[in-house]
Write a protein that holds these residues in place. Structure first.
Motif, PDB file in Angstrom:
ATOM      1  N   ALA A  22      68.032  13.980  71.138  1.00 22.73           N
ATOM      2  CA  ALA A  22      67.132  15.360  71.102  1.00 22.73           C
ATOM      3  C   ALA A  22      66.687  15.710  69.695  1.00 22.73           C
ATOM      4  O   ALA A  22      66.010  16.433  69.580  1.00 22.73           O
ATOM      5  N   PHE A  23      67.555  15.154  68.709  1.00 19.64           N
ATOM      6  CA  PHE A  23      67.248  15.419  67.294  1.00 19.64           C
ATOM      7  C   PHE A  23      65.778  15.029  67.154  1.00 19.64           C
ATOM      8  O   PHE A  23      64.940  15.780  66.280  1.00 19.64           O
ATOM      9  N   LEU A  24      65.236  14.017  67.744  1.00 20.79           N
ATOM     10  CA  LEU A  24      64.036  13.595  67.425  1.00 20.79           C
ATOM     11  C   LEU A  24      62.953  14.279  67.912  1.00 20.79           C
ATOM     12  O   LEU A  24      61.740  14.622  67.550  1.00 20.79           O
TER      13      LEU A  24
ATOM     14  N   ASP B  24      72.781  23.490  75.133  1.00 19.72           N
ATOM     15  CA  ASP B  24      73.966  23.493  76.261  1.00 19.72           C
ATOM     16  C   ASP B  24      75.137  22.281  75.829  1.00 19.72           C
ATOM     17  O   ASP B  24      74.728  21.159  76.144  1.00 19.72           O
ATOM     18  N   ALA B  25      76.152  22.635  75.313  1.00 19.93           N
ATOM     19  CA  ALA B  25      77.109  21.672  75.108  1.00 19.93           C
ATOM     20  C   ALA B  25      77.930  21.294  76.340  1.00 19.93           C
ATOM     21  O   ALA B  25      78.836  20.421  75.915  1.00 19.93           O
ATOM     22  N   ASP B  26      77.844  22.005  77.144  1.00 23.78           N
ATOM     23  CA  ASP B  26      78.451  21.291  78.612  1.00 23.78           C
ATOM     24  C   ASP B  26      77.782  20.594  79.536  1.00 23.78           C
ATOM     25  O   ASP B  26      78.442  19.637  80.036  1.00 23.78           O
ATOM     26  N   SER B  27      76.500  20.921  79.778  1.00 27.92           N
ATOM     27  CA  SER B  27      75.849  20.223  80.965  1.00 27.92           C
ATOM     28  C   SER B  27      75.801  18.630  80.655  1.00 27.92           C
ATOM     29  O   SER B  27      75.690  17.991  79.586  1.00 27.92           O
ATOM     30  N   ILE B  28      75.931  18.059  81.818  1.00 28.10           N
ATOM     31  CA  ILE B  28      75.898  16.478  81.838  1.00 28.10           C
ATOM     32  C   ILE B  28      74.337  16.098  81.644  1.00 28.10           C
ATOM     33  O   ILE B  28      73.851  15.117  80.888  1.00 28.10           O
ATOM     34  N   TYR B  29      73.231  16.927  82.283  1.00 28.48           N
ATOM     35  CA  TYR B  29      72.044  16.508  82.005  1.00 28.48           C
ATOM     36  C   TYR B  29      71.436  17.987  82.359  1.00 28.48           C
ATOM     37  O   TYR B  29      71.937  19.004  83.102  1.00 28.48           O
ATOM     38  N   LEU B  30      70.118  18.049  82.042  1.00 30.80           N
ATOM     39  CA  LEU B  30      69.301  19.388  82.037  1.00 30.80           C
ATOM     40  C   LEU B  30      67.752  18.988  82.538  1.00 30.80           C
ATOM     41  O   LEU B  30      67.205  18.066  81.973  1.00 30.80           O
TER      42      LEU B  30
ATOM     43  N   ALA C 197      75.539  20.786  65.792  1.00 28.15           N
ATOM     44  CA  ALA C 197      74.454  20.274  64.616  1.00 28.15           C
ATOM     45  C   ALA C 197      72.934  20.692  65.185  1.00 28.15           C
ATOM     46  O   ALA C 197      72.095  21.016  64.376  1.00 28.15           O
ATOM     47  N   LEU C 198      72.929  20.179  66.382  1.00 32.19           N
ATOM     48  CA  LEU C 198      71.585  20.247  66.990  1.00 32.19           C
ATOM     49  C   LEU C 198      71.211  21.664  66.977  1.00 32.19           C
ATOM     50  O   LEU C 198      69.909  22.285  66.504  1.00 32.19           O
ATOM     51  N   ALA C 199      72.051  22.745  67.487  1.00 34.01           N
ATOM     52  CA  ALA C 199      71.634  24.150  67.278  1.00 34.01           C
ATOM     53  C   ALA C 199      71.430  24.577  66.079  1.00 34.01           C
ATOM     54  O   ALA C 199      70.587  25.445  65.772  1.00 34.01           O
TER      55      ALA C 199
ATOM     56  N   ALA D 218      70.364  19.565  76.780  1.00 34.97           N
ATOM     57  CA  ALA D 218      71.488  18.914  76.645  1.00 34.97           C
ATOM     58  C   ALA D 218      71.964  17.992  75.757  1.00 34.97           C
ATOM     59  O   ALA D 218      70.630  17.069  75.284  1.00 34.97           O
ATOM     60  N   THR D 219      72.950  17.804  74.978  1.00 38.02           N
ATOM     61  CA  THR D 219      72.969  16.503  74.149  1.00 38.02           C
ATOM     62  C   THR D 219      74.780  16.375  74.150  1.00 38.02           C
ATOM     63  O   THR D 219      75.577  16.943  74.731  1.00 38.02           O
ATOM     64  N   HIS D 220      75.218  15.320  73.385  1.00 36.31           N
ATOM     65  CA  HIS D 220      76.552  15.134  73.223  1.00 36.31           C
ATOM     66  C   HIS D 220      77.320  16.434  72.737  1.00 36.31           C
ATOM     67  O   HIS D 220      76.814  16.765  71.756  1.00 36.31           O
ATOM     68  N   TRP D 221      78.416  16.459  73.533  1.00 36.40           N
ATOM     69  CA  TRP D 221      79.163  17.681  72.806  1.00 36.40           C
ATOM     70  C   TRP D 221      79.566  17.483  71.456  1.00 36.40           C
ATOM     71  O   TRP D 221      79.618  18.657  70.759  1.00 36.40           O
ATOM     72  N   ASN D 222      79.558  16.520  70.720  1.00 25.49           N
ATOM     73  CA  ASN D 222      79.908  16.480  69.408  1.00 25.49           C
ATOM     74  C   ASN D 222      78.925  16.510  68.666  1.00 25.49           C
ATOM     75  O   ASN D 222      79.055  17.042  67.467  1.00 25.49           O
TER      76      ASN D 222
END
Length: 320
Positions: free
Chosen positions: A111-113, A145-151, A134-136, A126-130
């Protein structure tokens, strides 16, 4: 034939690439030839690209050679992406290619790219919780969204870390070809068609995040040491010699959550640790962690993690 492209780069997470590829490749074994997915791997460099686990991958083409309009364009993730500088040429190509694609998205912190290409503004992602914080911070116009498996957000699709790329791909396959085919592929890969709960069940335990000498940190430590006690704003305020109103205001300002939410989180994490390490009855775990009853423990697990306490123990119990 539907076409899929996956963008890779040096340091890419191998499973971010192979997981989605295997979903659509397995789907081809059930589909007639004229409906087969055509999968292409695009590289940011020529030649072999070394993955984060040491495996080397060879892309079919360099991205700059591509002017196709794909049905699905995915960007894989990798451990180094959150600190990687923006590549203007790659970002421009991604923005153009995503505009042509029927769907575009990311696996893990790919998602950063997308963010560097301006593709996350105003979108749920969505992205990895870790990497969520930083993404936000990097892309404040994105709704991370730090919780969803996918969106799925219109044309944009995204997933959490690593194996979640498989979950996302199965959901896209179900959209394309129906839930029955997605189930058949999931069975072949020995995975769930849809996992229960979100990423919260995998994230690390609660830790103090403020100056250890501050009243808020002192209150945190008191909570962690007295989980079975009656804890509320009044009792915590007394411990740090503050008025309840001022304490609640300062606590929320420094931590971003209310004292009640922190207390529940601390009790939840303690219960998680007990469920992972032992076989005590739920009512004992609930009492030790301050929930009072097993029913209250079950309620919090379902509301906060999306799975029951029993399911959590089945997934994460380490005493087998």
């Amino acid at each position: 034939m539907p076409t899929i492209a996956i963008l890779i780069f040096p340091g890419v997470q191998a499973l971010d690439v192979s997981g989605p590829m295997d979903v659509f490749a397995e789907a081809n074994s059930f589909l007639p030839p004229e409906r087969h997915y055509v999968i292409e791997v695009l590289g940011t460099q020529e030649g072999l690209l070394r993955c984060s686990n040491g495996l080397c991958l060879a892309a079919h083409r360099h991205y700059a050679q591509v002017h196709d309009a794909y049905d699905l364009l995915l960007v894989a993730g990798g451990p180094g992406l959150p600190v990687q500088a923006r590549d203007a040429d790659l970002s421009a190509w991604l923005a153009s290619a995503a505009g042509k694609a029927r769907r575009h998205g990311s696996i893990c912190n790919g998602a950063f790219l997308l963010g560097h290409a301006g593709l996350l503004d105003g979108k749920k992602v969505a992205t990895h919780w870790n990497d969520a914080a930083a993404l936000a911070a990097c892309f404040p116009l994105a709704q991370v969204d730090a919780d969803s498996i996918y969106l799925h957000d219109c044309k944009l699709v995204s997933s959490a870390g690593v194996t979640a790329g498989i979950d996302l791909s199965l959901s896209l396959l179900a959209d394309d070809c129906g839930a029955q085919l997605a189930l058949q592929v999931a069975r072949r890969l020995v995975v769930y068609t849809q996992r229960q709960g979100g990423q919260s069940q995998f994230s690390p335990y609660l830790t103090p995040v403020v100056d250890a000498s501050s009243p808020v940190a002192q209150a945190q430590q008191y909570v962690l040491a007295h989980l079975g006690a009656a804890l509320d704003v009044d009792s915590l305020a007394r411990q740090v010699a503050m008025s309840p109103r001022n304490f609640a205001r300062v606590f929320a300002r420094e931590l971003g959550v209310t004292p009640a939410y922190f207390i529940e989180s601390a009790r939840l994490d303690a219960a998680r640790a007990l469920l992972e390490a032992g076989s005590e009855p739920l009512k004992t775990v609930a009492w030790r962690c301050g929930f009072g009853t097993a029913d209250q423990l079950r309620t919090v697990f379902l509301r906060r993690l999306g799975v029951s306490a029993k399911q959590y123990r089945l997934h994460f119990f380490s005493g087998r």
